[in-house]
Design an enzyme around this catalytic site. Structure first.
Site, PDB file in Angstrom:
ATOM      1  N   CYS A   1       0.824  -1.209   0.000  1.00 41.50           N
ATOM      2  CA  CYS A   1       0.000   0.000   0.000  1.00 41.50           C
ATOM      3  C   CYS A   1       0.861   1.264   0.000  1.00 41.50           C
ATOM      4  CB  CYS A   1      -0.965   0.004   1.172  1.00 41.50           C
ATOM      5  SG  CYS A   1      -0.224  -0.220   2.813  1.00 41.50           S
TER       6      CYS A   1
ATOM      7  N   HIS B   1      -2.893   0.743   7.247  1.00 38.78           N
ATOM      8  CA  HIS B   1      -2.998   0.932   5.800  1.00 38.78           C
ATOM      9  C   HIS B   1      -2.451   2.301   5.434  1.00 38.78           C
ATOM     10  CE1 HIS B   1      -4.376   0.014   1.814  1.00 38.78           C
ATOM     11  NE2 HIS B   1      -5.260   0.990   1.777  1.00 38.78           N
TER      12      HIS B   1
ATOM     13  N   ASP C   1      -8.225   4.886  -1.887  1.00 38.69           N
ATOM     14  CA  ASP C   1      -7.720   3.624  -1.332  1.00 38.69           C
ATOM     15  C   ASP C   1      -7.031   2.813  -2.422  1.00 38.69           C
ATOM     16  OD1 ASP C   1      -7.356   1.143  -0.042  1.00 38.69           O
ATOM     17  OD2 ASP C   1      -9.166   1.433   1.150  1.00 38.69           O
TER      18      ASP C   1
END
Length: 240
Positions: A68, A180, A198
């Protein structure tokens, strides 16, 4: 609504719908999906959205479940227009990818093997970004306030060449489940919500989240970072 406003509305809705086309997990009630009618309306009326289009143009899905941070940096680097490395398969074109961003310089900050195993921390994210011609400021949520975060993030999202990358705990927002990293793209003052692009698009779509809930999700300890809190990174292309 003017013709220009109508065109912008259609364009925004189309771009977000494309970005969120994967079959994703259900969203908790406190989050607003960017591809929904309320989500598109928030972007149209957003006070700060300059960062949205360059990021949307360079939107990528993280290639592994631990990438991520890498995917977020690739988006920001390509959106900022800093000099990119060569990519043999795209020759003569140059771009940052999740395969060429990490090198010997970044290994000195966080080894690739570590990222593949567990991702990266907020400080490692800032350190890797700082190897590029960028001005980088790392803010741990525990060292600042909600108001300071809101103001800094809003101002960056409204300014060309400036970006915000956040490190937060998913379960604090009602999502599944751990830490995250993703870029922010816009801020709507009336609803006091930020848009998270995202990068785990196989899992969740881009969402609008209340500023206080996002700050609380960042103000959580990260055991992989000496229990310092998560937070955000302010990024500005040098010379801008």
């Amino acid at each position: 609504m003017t013709i220009r406003g109508s065109f912008f509305s259609i364009l925004v809705s189309g771009l977000i719908a494309t970005a969120a086309s994967a079959e994703t997990l259900p969203l908790p009630a406190n989050l607003i999906g960017a591809a929904s009618e309320p989500g598109a309306a928030l972007l149209i009326g957003a006070e700060a959205r300059t960062a949205y289009f360059p990021l949307a143009d360079n939107f990528v899905t993280q290639k592994t479940q631990s990438f991520c941070g890498v995917a977020s940096m690739v988006m920001v680097l390509n959106a900022s227009g800093v000099p990119a490395p060569a990519v043999p398969e795209y020759e003569p074109y140059r771009t940052f990818t999740q395969d060429n961003l990490l090198d010997a310089r970044t290994d000195a900050i966080v080894p690739r093997e570590t990222i593949l195993k567990q991702g990266m921390t907020l400080d490692q994210l800032g350190g890797v970004l700082a190897t590029q011609p960028l001005s980088v400021t790392v803010r741990h949520a525990g060292d600042t306030t909600l108001d300071a975060f809101r103001n800094e993030a809003r101002d960056h999202l409204a300014s060309p060449g400036q970006f915000v990358v956040i490190n937060y705990l998913r379960k604090a927002l009602g999502q599944e489940t751990g830490g995250h990293i993703s870029p922010l793209a816009a801020y709507d003052a009336e609803e006091d919500r930020f848009l998270i692009l995202d990068v785990a698009r196989y899992k969740y779509p881009p969402v609008w989240v209340k500023a206080d809930e996002l700050f609380a999700a960042m103000n959580t300890p990260d055991k992989d970072n000496a229990n310092k809190t998560r937070g955000y990174v302010l990024v500005t292309k040098k010379g801008d």
